[in-house]
Design an enzyme around this catalytic site. Structure first.
Site, mmCIF file in Angstrom:
data_model
loop_
_atom_site.group_PDB
_atom_site.id
_atom_site.type_symbol
_atom_site.label_atom_id
_atom_site.label_comp_id
_atom_site.label_asym_id
_atom_site.label_seq_id
_atom_site.Cartn_x
_atom_site.Cartn_y
_atom_site.Cartn_z
ATOM 1 N N GLN A 131 82.520 -46.977 -27.222
ATOM 2 C CA GLN A 131 81.961 -46.120 -28.278
ATOM 3 C C GLN A 131 81.118 -45.013 -27.679
ATOM 4 O O GLN A 131 80.018 -45.268 -27.181
ATOM 5 C CB GLN A 131 81.106 -46.993 -29.204
ATOM 6 C CG GLN A 131 80.402 -46.244 -30.318
ATOM 7 C CD GLN A 131 79.639 -47.192 -31.239
ATOM 8 O OE1 GLN A 131 79.287 -48.306 -30.846
ATOM 9 N NE2 GLN A 131 79.387 -46.776 -32.459
ATOM 10 N N TYR A 133 78.992 -42.557 -28.688
ATOM 11 C CA TYR A 133 78.097 -41.929 -29.669
ATOM 12 C C TYR A 133 76.824 -41.428 -28.979
ATOM 13 O O TYR A 133 76.567 -40.238 -28.926
ATOM 14 C CB TYR A 133 77.688 -42.947 -30.750
ATOM 15 C CG TYR A 133 78.617 -43.082 -31.942
ATOM 16 C CD1 TYR A 133 79.976 -42.857 -31.842
ATOM 17 C CD2 TYR A 133 78.124 -43.476 -33.182
ATOM 18 C CE1 TYR A 133 80.810 -43.012 -32.938
ATOM 19 C CE2 TYR A 133 78.945 -43.627 -34.284
ATOM 20 C CZ TYR A 133 80.287 -43.396 -34.164
ATOM 21 O OH TYR A 133 81.097 -43.555 -35.255
ATOM 22 N N SER A 134 76.009 -42.382 -28.452
ATOM 23 C CA SER A 134 74.656 -42.040 -27.998
ATOM 24 C C SER A 134 74.658 -41.115 -26.786
ATOM 25 O O SER A 134 75.534 -41.200 -25.922
ATOM 26 C CB SER A 134 73.900 -43.317 -27.627
ATOM 27 O OG SER A 134 73.896 -44.203 -28.707
ATOM 28 N N SER A 166 78.729 -49.231 -24.030
ATOM 29 C CA SER A 166 79.131 -50.608 -23.724
ATOM 30 C C SER A 166 80.602 -50.664 -23.336
ATOM 31 O O SER A 166 81.447 -50.039 -23.995
ATOM 32 C CB SER A 166 78.920 -51.511 -24.946
ATOM 33 O OG SER A 166 77.581 -51.498 -25.345
ATOM 34 N N GLU A 249 80.676 -51.007 -38.510
ATOM 35 C CA GLU A 249 79.893 -51.663 -37.461
ATOM 36 C C GLU A 249 78.802 -52.545 -38.070
ATOM 37 O O GLU A 249 78.503 -53.620 -37.561
ATOM 38 C CB GLU A 249 79.258 -50.613 -36.529
ATOM 39 C CG GLU A 249 78.514 -51.233 -35.362
ATOM 40 C CD GLU A 249 78.101 -50.234 -34.275
ATOM 41 O OE1 GLU A 249 78.332 -49.033 -34.455
ATOM 42 O OE2 GLU A 249 77.549 -50.684 -33.259
ATOM 43 N N ASN A 371 65.952 -51.175 -36.088
ATOM 44 C CA ASN A 371 65.350 -51.690 -37.329
ATOM 45 C C ASN A 371 64.611 -50.588 -38.090
ATOM 46 O O ASN A 371 64.645 -50.550 -39.323
ATOM 47 C CB ASN A 371 64.366 -52.821 -37.009
ATOM 48 C CG ASN A 371 65.063 -54.179 -36.949
ATOM 49 O OD1 ASN A 371 66.289 -54.250 -36.963
ATOM 50 N ND2 ASN A 371 64.280 -55.238 -36.909
HETATM 51 C C1 FAD Z 1 72.776 -53.236 -25.640
HETATM 52 C C2 FAD Z 1 73.060 -51.879 -26.191
HETATM 53 C C3 FAD Z 1 74.358 -51.462 -26.312
HETATM 54 C C4 FAD Z 1 74.626 -50.182 -26.791
HETATM 55 N N1 FAD Z 1 75.942 -49.784 -26.841
HETATM 56 C C5 FAD Z 1 76.203 -48.511 -27.255
HETATM 57 C C6 FAD Z 1 77.548 -48.049 -27.236
HETATM 58 O O1 FAD Z 1 78.486 -48.762 -26.880
HETATM 59 N N2 FAD Z 1 77.789 -46.770 -27.588
HETATM 60 C C7 FAD Z 1 76.784 -45.931 -28.010
HETATM 61 O O2 FAD Z 1 77.088 -44.807 -28.354
HETATM 62 N N3 FAD Z 1 75.496 -46.346 -28.027
HETATM 63 C C8 FAD Z 1 75.186 -47.611 -27.648
HETATM 64 N N4 FAD Z 1 73.873 -48.047 -27.639
HETATM 65 C C9 FAD Z 1 72.826 -47.100 -27.973
HETATM 66 C C10 FAD Z 1 72.136 -47.335 -29.293
HETATM 67 O O3 FAD Z 1 72.975 -46.990 -30.372
HETATM 68 C C11 FAD Z 1 70.838 -46.537 -29.281
HETATM 69 O O4 FAD Z 1 70.002 -47.109 -28.289
HETATM 70 C C12 FAD Z 1 70.137 -46.543 -30.616
HETATM 71 O O5 FAD Z 1 70.852 -45.832 -31.578
HETATM 72 C C13 FAD Z 1 68.694 -45.938 -30.512
HETATM 73 O O6 FAD Z 1 68.748 -44.701 -29.914
HETATM 74 P P1 FAD Z 1 67.829 -44.345 -28.636
HETATM 75 O O7 FAD Z 1 67.987 -45.436 -27.635
HETATM 76 O O8 FAD Z 1 68.144 -42.960 -28.229
HETATM 77 O O9 FAD Z 1 66.336 -44.446 -29.184
HETATM 78 P P2 FAD Z 1 65.554 -43.326 -29.981
HETATM 79 O O10 FAD Z 1 66.424 -42.791 -31.061
HETATM 80 O O11 FAD Z 1 64.980 -42.363 -29.006
HETATM 81 O O12 FAD Z 1 64.398 -44.177 -30.644
HETATM 82 C C14 FAD Z 1 63.242 -44.604 -29.927
HETATM 83 C C15 FAD Z 1 62.332 -45.342 -30.897
HETATM 84 O O13 FAD Z 1 61.914 -44.449 -31.958
HETATM 85 C C16 FAD Z 1 62.255 -44.975 -33.229
HETATM 86 N N5 FAD Z 1 62.670 -43.890 -34.128
HETATM 87 C C17 FAD Z 1 63.538 -42.888 -33.829
HETATM 88 N N6 FAD Z 1 63.702 -42.095 -34.908
HETATM 89 C C18 FAD Z 1 62.953 -42.628 -35.906
HETATM 90 C C19 FAD Z 1 62.727 -42.256 -37.264
HETATM 91 N N7 FAD Z 1 63.316 -41.198 -37.799
HETATM 92 N N8 FAD Z 1 61.904 -43.056 -38.008
HETATM 93 C C20 FAD Z 1 61.293 -44.154 -37.461
HETATM 94 N N9 FAD Z 1 61.462 -44.538 -36.167
HETATM 95 C C21 FAD Z 1 62.291 -43.780 -35.405
HETATM 96 C C22 FAD Z 1 63.405 -45.931 -32.964
HETATM 97 O O14 FAD Z 1 63.507 -46.923 -33.978
HETATM 98 C C23 FAD Z 1 63.033 -46.511 -31.606
HETATM 99 O O15 FAD Z 1 62.112 -47.567 -31.766
HETATM 100 C C24 FAD Z 1 73.571 -49.320 -27.175
HETATM 101 C C25 FAD Z 1 72.246 -49.761 -27.070
HETATM 102 C C26 FAD Z 1 71.988 -51.023 -26.578
HETATM 103 C C27 FAD Z 1 70.547 -51.429 -26.471
#
Ligand code: FAD
Length: 391
Positions: A131, A133-134, A166, A249, A371
């Protein structure tokens, strides 16, 4: 009598149980109970073989229409299958991103040609997916992706970086959200592209996780190519397709995993009984509470599948419930192990099953949407509270 006990469902259960038992107590004994959360590297190739065996016997894509090789299984039947899968000790699925995420998306938004091209490989376990996305500056704020794709003749040319991808190191294909319409407004500037991983323009760098393994990766696209027809939905409709995938998902894709939590709970309970801590009144309370919450998680999962489309916010409730339960269960297992929980099983970094699950489950409340993001969705979509400020 619940509908799950109807005679046709009982017949389905008997068929699933017979096949799963014969395989998992026969040629696939070595994958039984292996490869769950935090153990993603375990017997990987053997689990690919397992995926192929399931596909050949018609036990992958069971909810898909028969036309595409599925069984058109009802929700009851899907629940039954996952119950039987957990009971038989079925291993962690290596094909879940294909089967649970991209396949329903292609079924919902794809062309007939895309269905014919991509569904068989997912079903047969011959093509694994990841995937894309991120990105470093686009996680929760997914619409901010900076990966770009431009049309050149009959191809898309892709440049940019994904992160936390992943299984990228194992996958043959990736679905990539990329900016294709730079002049269009936010949410209308993206496309959902299907990209082959094994090509010169794709570089994969594993990221070492808390568990010491590398389930996810950085992925770099430097002039990577994909044929023009590998866009799902029209160019510019990528946000709609991406959100459709996220609904899958946060919906059916984790049903099997959630039903499998029962096995994890049983292991925790057995450990508490073994080391005597189950006699402690506070621990008894915690174990009972975890069991109650597990029943609620399962109820939520099914309610979400039955009513999620008509009740906004339900998928977010479901995601918070199962992710938080699993994270807390990891902590409970550590508490039961007491001081032993802090010691590695061997050098340099051999973790016990409880330890790797505990560490991996810290990520449950992050991936698939954190969350906090789920709470924003509940606040805005279910409760109608004022929208939080957007950039
Ligand atoms: C084990 C694992 C597997 C993953 N696998 C994939 C994958 O296969 N493909 C993929 O694309 N991604 C994957 N991800 C990424 C995952 O989708 C992102 O980590 C997730 O969406 C959070 O984005 P970020 O890490 O950039 O954190 P950020 O978006 O930078 O967030 C950091 C913190 O700020 C908080 N926050 C951010 N915005 C807000 C808001 N508007 N209001 C309140 N709080 C907020 C968040 O809740 C978090 O606590 C994976 C992540 C993990 C941990």
């Amino acid at each position: 009598m619940s509908t799950i006990e109807l005679p046709e469902n009982e017949a389905f259960r008997a068929e699933a149980r017979e096949w799963l038992t014969a395989q998992l107590e026969g040629p696939f004994t070595h994958v039984r109970y292996r490869g769950g959360p935090g153990e993603e590297d375990e017997v990987f190739e053997e689990r690919v073989d397992w995926e192929k065996a399931m596909g050949a016997a018609g036990w992958t894509g069971i909810s898909w229409p028969k036309k595409y090789g599925g069984r058109a299984a009802t929700l009851d039947q899907q629940v039954i299958f996952y119950q039987e899968y957990a009971r038989a000790g079925g291993p962690g699925r290596v094909g879940h991103i294909g089967e649970g995420l991209v396949a329903p998306t292609i079924l919902a938004f794809g062309t007939e040609e895309q269905k014919q091209r991509f569904l068989p490989g997912i079903k047969n376990g011959t093509e694994l997916w990841c995937q894309g996305y991120s990105e470093p500056a686009a996680g929760s704020d997914l619409a901010n992706v900076q990966t770009r794709a431009r049309r050149e003749g009959n191809e898309w040319i892709i440049d940019g970086q994904k992160v936390w991808t992943s299984l990228a190191h194992k996958a043959g294909w990736c679905f990539v959200i990329a900016k294709t319409e730079p002049d269009a407004p936010r949410y209308r500037n993206l496309s959902f592209l299907l990209v082959e991983m094994d090509q010169p323009g794709v570089t994969i760098k594993p990221i070492i996780q808390l568990t010491g393994t590398s389930e996810f990766n950085e992925v770099f696209f430097d002039g990577a190519k994909t044929p023009a027809e590998n866009v799902v939905g029209a160019p510019g409709q990528g946000w709609k397709v991406a959100m459709g995938l996220l609904a899958f998902e946060r919906g059916a894709s984790t049903l099997g995993q959630q039903i499998g939590f029962e096995n994890e709970f049983k292991e925790i309970l057995a450990a508490a009984k073994d080391n005597g801590i189950a006699k402690d009144p506070v621990m008894r309370q915690k174990l009972a509470q975890a069991w109650i919450e597990l029943q609620l998680v399962r109820l939520n999962a099914v309610t979400n599948l039955e009513e999620g489309e008509t009740r906004p916010g339900l998928a977010a409730v479901n995601k918070i419930c199962w992710a938080t339960w699993h994270r807390d269960a990891g902590e409970l297992a550590m508490e039961i192990m007491g001081a032993d929980a802090e010691i590695c099983a061997g050098a340099p970094y051999a973790l016990t099953r409880f330890q790797s699950r505990f560490l991996f489950s810290r990520s449950d409340t992050i991936y698939g949407g954190t969350n906090e993001i789920q709470r924003n969705i509940i606040a805005e979509q279910a409760l109608g509270l004022p929208r939080e400020p957007r950039p």
